[in-house]
Write an enzyme that holds these catalytic residues in place. Structure first.
Site, short mmCIF file in Angstrom:
data_model
loop_
_atom_site.label_atom_id
_atom_site.label_comp_id
_atom_site.label_asym_id
_atom_site.label_seq_id
_atom_site.Cartn_x
_atom_site.Cartn_y
_atom_site.Cartn_z
N ARG A 1 -25.82 50.94 12.39
CA ARG A 1 -24.97 50.50 13.49
C ARG A 1 -24.27 51.72 14.09
O ARG A 1 -24.38 52.82 13.57
CB ARG A 1 -23.91 49.51 12.99
CG ARG A 1 -23.07 50.08 11.84
CD ARG A 1 -21.95 49.15 11.43
NE ARG A 1 -21.36 49.51 10.16
CZ ARG A 1 -20.42 50.44 9.98
NH1 ARG A 1 -19.99 51.14 11.01
NH2 ARG A 1 -19.92 50.68 8.79
N HIS B 1 -11.22 55.22 0.25
CA HIS B 1 -12.63 55.40 0.61
C HIS B 1 -12.90 55.00 2.05
O HIS B 1 -14.05 54.80 2.44
CB HIS B 1 -13.55 54.62 -0.33
CG HIS B 1 -13.22 54.81 -1.77
ND1 HIS B 1 -13.36 56.02 -2.41
CD2 HIS B 1 -12.69 53.97 -2.69
CE1 HIS B 1 -12.96 55.91 -3.66
NE2 HIS B 1 -12.54 54.68 -3.86
N LYS C 1 -27.15 48.89 -0.31
CA LYS C 1 -27.04 50.29 -0.76
C LYS C 1 -27.97 50.55 -1.93
O LYS C 1 -28.56 51.64 -2.05
CB LYS C 1 -25.59 50.59 -1.14
CG LYS C 1 -24.61 50.60 0.03
CD LYS C 1 -23.23 50.98 -0.44
CE LYS C 1 -22.25 51.06 0.74
NZ LYS C 1 -22.03 49.78 1.39
N GLU D 1 -21.93 54.86 -9.08
CA GLU D 1 -22.27 56.25 -8.82
C GLU D 1 -21.32 57.14 -9.60
O GLU D 1 -20.16 56.78 -9.82
CB GLU D 1 -22.11 56.59 -7.32
CG GLU D 1 -23.16 56.02 -6.42
CD GLU D 1 -22.91 56.39 -4.97
OE1 GLU D 1 -21.85 57.01 -4.69
OE2 GLU D 1 -23.74 56.06 -4.12
#
Length: 658
Positions: free
Chosen positions: A293, A237, A118, A202
């Site tokens: 994916r 999440h 990420k 983040e």
């Protein structure tokens, strides 16, 4: 399609079944792999061939690259489909397949590596001018650097695993005091799930929507967007409800997000099915990550486009070009994920045997399941049992169809999130498409309320089952009234009391066995008529109202399903010897089944209330077990690596006398 004729599916459960069905329709021979825990699993029975790859732990089976490649060689598989999860985004696996002359049904290793981290993906998107959420995705992973970055970004902070997805290794820190624990937990979960404990930070947005774009690329340079999905309804999440198209999406914004997603895919030479995920708030959107994916929620895209994405994965892997026509959006689709977990206990995973499973059917309804009745659900793998998808001409029709389908779904033997799914679909804000990632937390009082008391219909059905099952005490004369263990009386009306445990509450229902059956229920007397059994199925009238129920019995445990809700009761037989009461004083027990990862105390240690005693992991989620009160550790009842059941004693504490 001629490049391969035998396909090995390097996965399990629902996605393995999903891939097998499409591959067989296309005329391919399918090979399933299984661990010791999955020898009798649905995907094993569905495939043309199956081969064992190792013990139950995923690291020794489904994540074992040499074992998977050996299985492909042994079964003559020329191609491997990785499904989602496990090795689906593992560039080393894709590379190993290529080196072994096996077609990997997915993107090239370079594309996986570009987006597999990420942090690296954000850096790449930053260079390309794609908007990003403020954050930190640097190489320096020291606690000091992460603390400084968090202070610069501003709280609340989302701590995320750099590798992997599915909500694993994601924690929220609302201030500096929560950051240390969030970092430690995220690192632990990331290492356990992905073998990589690198993190990124983040800024945690307060009311964002999670919108993702389904992209598809081929080996001829074509990249296409198959529109968006809204995946805002999440817990921990991890997505719970997904839909396509996204409510309120304008054609201009769809075009802008689709272009950004295709540009991202072209930048890394993407091939196959992939998803570019964005966070959106107000009129802005920002890149979060790319999943290289197929996604769990792909059926809603299939529903609105009419495409089979697995078929196109296989065709692209065989070298075929994508279709030249851009599909149009037809109607609306919503999907829910059926999990073996207890939402009222902070979504603690639930394990056990599926004593009963009835999945819905009907117009516009699709079910992708990976289990069937009688299967055991263990702590080793993800707790998702099935996906239920509804398609309609518009969102409201899809919502109504899905609500009906979820209400028709029946599960007994373990806890599931069915009550939560019903509550979400019936919620007025969901019906009005007022969505964001905080939806479940914002409506927690309504959505996550503890199970309500069993209704009178469920109590009546339980008593009818107990009456039906009453044993004959004199087998030599089974027709004699004196040979029955019921309340038959020679003169006068007979009655019989039934003691039922509903959670911690004991209810006594008196059954009057006269010319008609009358029950003294907690809220008053009720007349029961017309009881008919069909196996475990029961129909009867309760004060004239028609009731349809299912009553499953395992010893003194009764699971009563009425109106789609399962009520777990326990019969307390007064004729049975009563056991000694089990005191919970000083006992620290497992809140869910799992594996002991760490023990942080030793006998004799003095601990304060809230101190972390040990860490357990279940279904890839880590939980810290804390001291319920000040005290001294008297004994440790488990060892690192132990598999413990829900309610098992882990630590004994000596607490000061009150």
């Amino acid at each position: 399609m001629t490049r391969f004729s035998t396909l090995l599916i390097a996965n399990r459960g629902e996605i393995a079944c999903r891939v097998i069905r499409t591959a067989r329709r296309m005329g391919l021979r399918t090979v399933a792999v299984f661990s010791d825990a999955d020898a009798e699993a649905m995907h094993v029975a569905l495939a043309d061939a199956a081969i064992r790859i190792g013990p139950a732990p995923a690291r020794e089976s489904y994540l074992n690259i040499p074992a998977l490649l050996a299985a492909a060689r042994e079964t003559g598989a020329e191609a491997i489909h990785p499904g989602y999860g496990f090795l689906s985004e593992n560039a080393d696996f894709a590379e190993a397949c290529a080196q072994s002359g096996i077609t990997f049904v997915g993107p090239p290793p370079a594309a996986i590596r570009a987006m597999g981290s990420k942090a690296a993906a954000k850096a790449l998107m930053e260079q390309a001018g794609v908007p990003l959420v403020p954050g930190y995705h640097g190489e320096d992973q020291s606690d000091a650097t992460l603390r400084a970055a968090a202070a610069r970004i501003g709280f609340p902070i989302l701590v995320k695993a750099s590798a992997g997805g599915g909500g694993k290794g994601m924690k929220i820190a609302r201030d500096a005091t929560e950051l240390e624990e969030a970092i430690a937990l995220a690192r632990g979960e990331a290492l356990a799930a992905f073998g990589d404990d690198r993190l990124l930070l983040e800024r945690y947005l307060t009311k964002p929507r999670h919108i993702e774009i389904q992209v598809f690329g081929d080996t001829h340079g074509n990249v296409v967007s198959l529109f968006e999905r809204d995946c805002s309804i999440q817990r921990r999440h991890q997505k719970v409800v997904e839909e396509a198209p996204a409510p309120g999406m304008t054609s201009e914004r769809r075009a802008a997000m689709g272009k950004a997603a295709c540009d991202a895919a072209r930048a890394i030479g993407y091939v196959g099915a992939g998803t570019v995920e964005f966070i959106a708030e107000g009129d802005t959107f920002a890149f979060m990550e790319m999943n290289t994916r197929l996604q769990v929620e792909h059926p809603v895209t299939e529903a609105i486009t009419g495409l089979d994405l697995v078929e196109w994965q296989l065709r692209v892997a065989a070298g075929e070009p994508l279709p030249t026509l851009q599909p149009a959006i037809a109607g609306h689709a919503i999907e829910v994920r059926l999990y073996a977990e207890d939402p009222s206990r902070d979504f603690a995973p639930s394990t056990g045997t599926l004593h009963h499973l009835a999945l819905p059917e009907g117009e516009g309804i699709r079910v992708d399941a990976g289990v069937h009745q009688g299967d055991a659900v263990s702590v080793n793998y993800d707790p998702m049992l099935a996906k239920i998808i509804a398609h309609g001409t518009d969102r409201e029709e899809a919502r109504r169809r899905l609500l009906r389908a979820v209400t028709q779904t029946e599960v007994a033997g373990l806890r599931t999130n069915l009550p939560l799914l019903r509550a979400i679909l019936a919620n007025p804000d969901f019906a009005a498409a007022d969505l964001d990632t905080g939806f479940i937390a914002r409506h927690a009082d309504a959505l996550l309320a503890p199970a309500s008391a069993a209704p009178r219909a469920a109590l009546a059905a339980a008593v009818l089952r107990l009456l039906r099952d009453e044993p004959v005490t004199d087998p030599a004369d089974p027709h004699s009234p004196w040979g029955l263990a019921t309340a038959w009386r020679l003169n006068g009306e007979g009655w019989q009391d039934f003691s039922l445990m509903d959670g911690e509450t004991t209810l006594v229902v008196r059954a009057h066995l006269g010319a008609a059956l009358t029950l003294d229920l907690p809220d008053g007397a009720a007349r029961v008529e017309g009881a008919r059994w069909d196996g475990d199925g029961l129909t009867f009238r309760l004060d004239g109202a028609a009731i349809r129920a299912r009553v499953l019995r395992d010893g003194d445990a009764l699971s009563v399903i009425v109106d789609g809700a399962t009520h777990d009761l326990r019969h307390r037989d007064p004729r049975a010897a009563s056991g000694a009461a089990d005191s919970a004083g000083g006992r620290v027990v497992a809140p869910m089944p799992g594996r002991v990862l760490q023990i942080l105390v030793t006998p004799g240690d003095a601990v304060a209330r809230g101190a972390v005693l040990l860490v357990i992991e279940a279904m890839k989620v880590q939980m810290r077990i804390t001291a319920p009160a000040d005290g001294t550790v008297a004994a440790i009842r488990c060892a690192v690596g132990d598999l413990v059941e829900d309610g098992a004693e882990l630590v004994t504490l000596e607490t000061p006398a009150a």
